[in-house]
Motif scaffolding. Structure first.
Motif, mmCIF file in Angstrom:
data_model
loop_
_atom_site.group_PDB
_atom_site.id
_atom_site.type_symbol
_atom_site.label_atom_id
_atom_site.label_comp_id
_atom_site.label_asym_id
_atom_site.label_seq_id
_atom_site.Cartn_x
_atom_site.Cartn_y
_atom_site.Cartn_z
ATOM 1 N N ALA A 1 -8.220 15.646 -2.696
ATOM 2 C CA ALA A 1 -8.016 16.479 -3.882
ATOM 3 C C ALA A 1 -6.574 16.424 -4.370
ATOM 4 O O ALA A 1 -6.321 16.438 -5.585
ATOM 5 C CB ALA A 1 -8.412 17.925 -3.582
ATOM 6 N N ALA A 2 -5.626 16.366 -3.443
ATOM 7 C CA ALA A 2 -4.219 16.289 -3.831
ATOM 8 C C ALA A 2 -3.927 15.002 -4.597
ATOM 9 O O ALA A 2 -3.146 15.005 -5.556
ATOM 10 C CB ALA A 2 -3.327 16.385 -2.595
ATOM 11 N N LEU A 3 -4.564 13.912 -4.192
ATOM 12 C CA LEU A 3 -4.367 12.642 -4.889
ATOM 13 C C LEU A 3 -5.056 12.639 -6.247
ATOM 14 O O LEU A 3 -4.539 12.048 -7.212
ATOM 15 C CB LEU A 3 -4.905 11.498 -4.029
ATOM 16 N N ALA A 4 -6.198 13.290 -6.336
ATOM 17 C CA ALA A 4 -6.989 13.258 -7.566
ATOM 18 C C ALA A 4 -6.485 14.225 -8.630
ATOM 19 O O ALA A 4 -6.820 14.073 -9.811
ATOM 20 C CB ALA A 4 -8.450 13.568 -7.252
ATOM 21 N N ASN A 5 -5.677 15.223 -8.228
ATOM 22 C CA ASN A 5 -5.243 16.268 -9.164
ATOM 23 C C ASN A 5 -3.720 16.352 -9.219
ATOM 24 O O ASN A 5 -3.092 16.922 -8.331
ATOM 25 C CB ASN A 5 -5.812 17.624 -8.739
ATOM 26 N N ASP B 1 -8.413 6.562 -1.154
ATOM 27 C CA ASP B 1 -8.104 6.194 -2.543
ATOM 28 C C ASP B 1 -6.950 5.201 -2.643
ATOM 29 O O ASP B 1 -6.092 5.304 -3.528
ATOM 30 C CB ASP B 1 -7.784 7.449 -3.366
ATOM 31 N N GLY B 2 -6.904 4.261 -1.719
ATOM 32 C CA GLY B 2 -5.869 3.239 -1.758
ATOM 33 C C GLY B 2 -4.553 3.626 -1.123
ATOM 34 O O GLY B 2 -3.592 2.841 -1.145
ATOM 35 N N PHE B 3 -4.488 4.813 -0.550
ATOM 36 C CA PHE B 3 -3.287 5.273 0.148
ATOM 37 C C PHE B 3 -3.539 5.234 1.652
ATOM 38 O O PHE B 3 -4.635 5.551 2.110
ATOM 39 C CB PHE B 3 -2.944 6.708 -0.251
ATOM 40 N N GLU B 4 -2.515 4.902 2.410
ATOM 41 C CA GLU B 4 -2.615 4.929 3.874
ATOM 42 C C GLU B 4 -1.947 6.179 4.415
ATOM 43 O O GLU B 4 -0.819 6.523 4.027
ATOM 44 C CB GLU B 4 -1.953 3.700 4.483
ATOM 45 N N ILE C 1 0.840 -1.201 0.000
ATOM 46 C CA ILE C 1 0.000 0.000 0.000
ATOM 47 C C ILE C 1 0.873 1.249 0.000
ATOM 48 O O ILE C 1 1.907 1.318 0.679
ATOM 49 C CB ILE C 1 -0.947 0.004 1.228
ATOM 50 N N LYS C 2 0.479 2.219 -0.793
ATOM 51 C CA LYS C 2 1.225 3.463 -0.881
ATOM 52 C C LYS C 2 0.910 4.339 0.335
ATOM 53 O O LYS C 2 -0.174 4.266 0.899
ATOM 54 C CB LYS C 2 0.880 4.189 -2.174
ATOM 55 N N LYS C 3 1.863 5.189 0.678
ATOM 56 C CA LYS C 3 1.744 5.970 1.915
ATOM 57 C C LYS C 3 1.675 7.463 1.645
ATOM 58 O O LYS C 3 2.254 7.977 0.698
ATOM 59 C CB LYS C 3 2.918 5.677 2.842
ATOM 60 N N ILE C 4 0.964 8.138 2.528
ATOM 61 C CA ILE C 4 0.945 9.598 2.613
ATOM 62 C C ILE C 4 1.463 9.967 3.996
ATOM 63 O O ILE C 4 0.957 9.471 5.007
ATOM 64 C CB ILE C 4 -0.478 10.155 2.435
ATOM 65 N N GLU D 1 4.319 8.887 -1.065
ATOM 66 C CA GLU D 1 4.042 9.499 -2.363
ATOM 67 C C GLU D 1 3.802 10.999 -2.208
ATOM 68 O O GLU D 1 4.069 11.776 -3.125
ATOM 69 C CB GLU D 1 2.796 8.860 -2.975
ATOM 70 N N LEU D 2 3.294 11.390 -1.057
ATOM 71 C CA LEU D 2 2.879 12.766 -0.821
ATOM 72 C C LEU D 2 3.189 13.121 0.625
ATOM 73 O O LEU D 2 3.038 12.282 1.517
ATOM 74 C CB LEU D 2 1.381 12.897 -1.105
#
Length: 218
Positions: free
Chosen positions: A202-206, A36-39, A4-7, A66-67
């Protein structure tokens, strides 16, 4: 098996005589949530020159997110403010939590004058507003540890090639803080948490920001 991807969402500890910091209280409630699939993984930050930057860099190396989003409190704010820019200057109005008070000193000697957030700041503000959360673009993160950390984070991300995006959000005080400070605005903790969730969504979607005005007259 997919990992799983991380924030990474980091928030500051209390400072300036306050017993709590809404940033730290809010991120505690975000830890472990999935969007959205991020933890979301949260970490606390010291309100200390230098150490705050070292801490965020260490967290990035540990988690490989990722962010990266950092959250801080701001007295007098009535809404959630997504910061546009970090400037290369320390000019502390008060001492930090270890007694440092630099005046007119660069954060990074020889570094750029400023760094822009690499998050879609206007999309984040728009998504929060659409969700009923007061929000706006802010064009200054101040000159205290919030800006210090914001600049240090963006400098570190730029040096690794901006392979991950990052930015900073300021949030209002909590009601329990405002009752001690006559006339100061506040925002409920659950509202702050919801706002941060919407901002992250919003940060993940854009990947690119939306083209709408977010400026001010002065």
């Amino acid at each position: 098996m997919n990992t799983i991807k991380k924030i990474l969402v980091a928030g500051f500890e209390p400072f300036g005589g306050e017993p709590v910091n809404p940033a730290l209280e809010a991120i505690k409630l975000l830890n472990g949530r999935q969007i959205d699939g991020f933890e979301i993984i949260t970490r606390s930050l010291p309100v200390v020159k230098g150490s705050s930057i070292t801490s965020i860099i260490n967290y990035v190396e540990e988690l490989d997110p990722e962010l990266v989003l950092v959250v801080g409190q701001s007295l007098g704010y009535v809404d959630i403010a997504v910061e546009r820019v970090a400037i290369n200057i320390d000019d502390f109005r008060i001492k930090d939590n270890e007694g440092n008070q630099p005046i007119d000193e660069p954060i990074v000697i020889g570094g750029p004058d400023a760094y822009w957030s690499t998050l879609p700041i206007k999309a984040m503000v728009g998504h929060m507003r659409a969700g009923g959360i007061p929000a706006r673009v802010s064009n200054t993160a101040g000159t205290f540890v919030c800006n210090h950390l914001f600049y240090g984070l963006m400098h570190a991300l730029a040096r690794e090639g901006n392979k991950r995006r990052g930015g900073f959000i300021h949030i209002p005080y909590l009601p329990e803080q405002a009752v001690r400070l006559a006339g100061q605005p506040s925002m409920a903790l659950e509202t702050i948490v919801r706002g941060l969730e919407l901002a992250i969504d919003a940060a993940l979607a854009n990947k690119q920001d939306i083209k709408v005005t977010g400026g001010t007259l002065c």
